[in-house]
Design an enzyme around this catalytic site. Sequence first.
Site, PDB file in Angstrom:
ATOM      1  N   ARG A  84     117.676  25.341   6.840  1.00 46.86           N
ATOM      2  CA  ARG A  84     118.674  24.864   7.797  1.00 46.86           C
ATOM      3  C   ARG A  84     119.656  23.948   7.075  1.00 46.86           C
ATOM      4  O   ARG A  84     119.246  22.929   6.514  1.00 46.86           O
ATOM      5  CB  ARG A  84     117.951  24.117   8.930  1.00 46.86           C
ATOM      6  N   HIS A 129     126.896  18.326  11.869  1.00 49.75           N
ATOM      7  CA  HIS A 129     125.902  17.300  11.540  1.00 49.75           C
ATOM      8  C   HIS A 129     126.644  16.038  11.083  1.00 49.75           C
ATOM      9  O   HIS A 129     126.569  15.628   9.929  1.00 49.75           O
ATOM     10  CB  HIS A 129     124.926  17.813  10.477  1.00 49.75           C
ATOM     11  N   GLU A 174     121.635  16.134  16.959  1.00 52.14           N
ATOM     12  CA  GLU A 174     121.362  14.801  17.504  1.00 52.14           C
ATOM     13  C   GLU A 174     122.555  14.126  18.174  1.00 52.14           C
ATOM     14  O   GLU A 174     123.056  13.102  17.686  1.00 52.14           O
ATOM     15  CB  GLU A 174     120.820  13.886  16.401  1.00 52.14           C
ATOM     16  N   ASN A 313     114.257  17.098  16.800  1.00 56.65           N
ATOM     17  CA  ASN A 313     114.023  16.282  15.607  1.00 56.65           C
ATOM     18  C   ASN A 313     113.131  15.126  16.026  1.00 56.65           C
ATOM     19  O   ASN A 313     113.474  14.375  16.950  1.00 56.65           O
ATOM     20  CB  ASN A 313     115.322  15.694  15.056  1.00 56.65           C
ATOM     21  N   TYR A 315     110.487  11.881  14.604  1.00 54.77           N
ATOM     22  CA  TYR A 315     109.979  11.112  13.469  1.00 54.77           C
ATOM     23  C   TYR A 315     108.923  10.067  13.846  1.00 54.77           C
ATOM     24  O   TYR A 315     108.001   9.838  13.096  1.00 54.77           O
ATOM     25  CB  TYR A 315     111.144  10.392  12.753  1.00 54.77           C
ATOM     26  N   GLU A 386     113.532  19.065  12.649  1.00 59.08           N
ATOM     27  CA  GLU A 386     113.329  18.047  11.612  1.00 59.08           C
ATOM     28  C   GLU A 386     112.046  17.285  11.900  1.00 59.08           C
ATOM     29  O   GLU A 386     111.763  16.955  13.056  1.00 59.08           O
ATOM     30  CB  GLU A 386     114.458  16.991  11.590  1.00 59.08           C
TER      31      GLU A 386
END
Length: 489
Positions: A84, A129, A174, A313, A315, A386
């Site tokens: 990606r 992005h 995002e 995404n 984290y 992600e």
Amino acid sequence: SVKTERHEPRKFPDGFRFGTATASYQVEGAWNVDGKSENIWDRLSHTQPCVINNCDTGDVADNSYYNYKRDVEMMRELGLDFYRFSISWSRLLPTSFPDHINREAVHYYNNLIDEMLKYNIEPMVTLYHWDLPQKLQDLGGWTNPNMVDWFTDYCRNIFELFGDRVKTWFTINEPREVCYQGYAGMSKAPNLNISGYAEYHCAKNLLVSHAKVYHMYKNEFNKEGDTIGIVLSSRWCEPESEKHVQAAEDIFQFELGQYAHPIFSNTGDWPAVMKNNIASKSAAQGFYRSRLPEFTPDEVEMVKGSSDFFGLNHYTTNLVYRNESVEGYHASPSYYDDANAILYQPADWVGSYPGTTWLKVVPWGFHKLLNKIREEYNNPPVYITENGCATNPGIMDDSRVSYYMSYLAAMLDAIEEGSDVQLYTAWSLMDNFEWYFGYDDRFGLYEVDYSVEERTRTPRKSAYFYKDLLRTRTLDVHYEPDMSIPMEI
Ligand code: GBH
């Protein structure tokens, strides 16, 4: 209760796909080469360099504009199903508009795509992005409703140029970070610091832009088997205690729901708690109308359902509480005042790398978030676009290996409970320009040596781990890579 402590080897579902990701400004470099024009990260890093750690810039970054063959070689070493990457708007359309298509840029992205296809690695393209052309920012950026047309025109060019070979598209990476961090806050370009206002206009224009591009693709470009959708970021928000369950729900709706509810819920439109809170706060603050712009009924319909998958995404996790003593007190407009909740991470939660203070290792939060998405949005197909963590420079990144192991286990738990997760993307293929953290925070499976012009890439322990995971399609939490064997294709 959430179980992530299973020790037997666990197989991934048939057809499950693995890849890695990067983004144009973070890896390409060549910031002013071959006709590329200035974007908001060029402007920020050149005019306020030291808001970024070490006053770093993305001027050269990983020099992937020149190193793309090595990048694809690494993808082959790892055995990736897909990669990606994102396209730089100011490289492809230096005037921002379709009156001039930069042939050198077309050549670069063609080379990259064709090199991947040669080795059966699927190119997955992020259209935006974060590197907006500076000229469009001067015109108000995402707060300008004309962005809808400008973004649609840019994407039409991309679909015409590369759509014959690309099957998977991500419109916007995002939106929350774009609008909250860039417009409300000061931790991403363009650094506007206009909270409680700018981010909501940004969010609306961005959602409408996304939906327009989605429908344009489906109506004019779609090929058999193609998918196109949005990528949303979300931390898991865990209530500090029973008493704060509603606060955690509210912050979920403000952070993820702001973008997910209009697209993935049955009714579309903003989450109710956003409409209610922002309307009442705005009135109390003396505004003549809500600071949250409305969608027209047509816009609600256009945005609803405009994503073939839920791009996620993820984290980390935060705890949430509501400070009852400030209820009823109307501060000056701000997003978190509107949401009426406070987020934090306990000091004793394990981090991956001390510099990345925001990233605590909380795999059970990933499991809970996937469960919540399944329940809240009708079990959509989920693409993990992600996931990963930072380390210090160095090859022996044991903390990254154990991060990946524990988060993959949490993902498998959710899949076993019915979540329709279809692919997983490690962030990142290699170290890169980590926005305000510059080159301090290393997210790569491959280390990049920034002291040499070649930007030499070297596989870390985690690259060996990922390669073996992809070969066996099995998660073995006791696996120890044998690093005496050189990485081979
Ligand atoms: C992703 O954002 C980006 O898509 C990618 O480009 C980036 O390199 C990668 O993460 C690693 O950071 O200081 O508590 O406000 C991740 C989402 C959310 C992570 C905001 C950083 C700052 C948290 N980001 N967060 S805080």
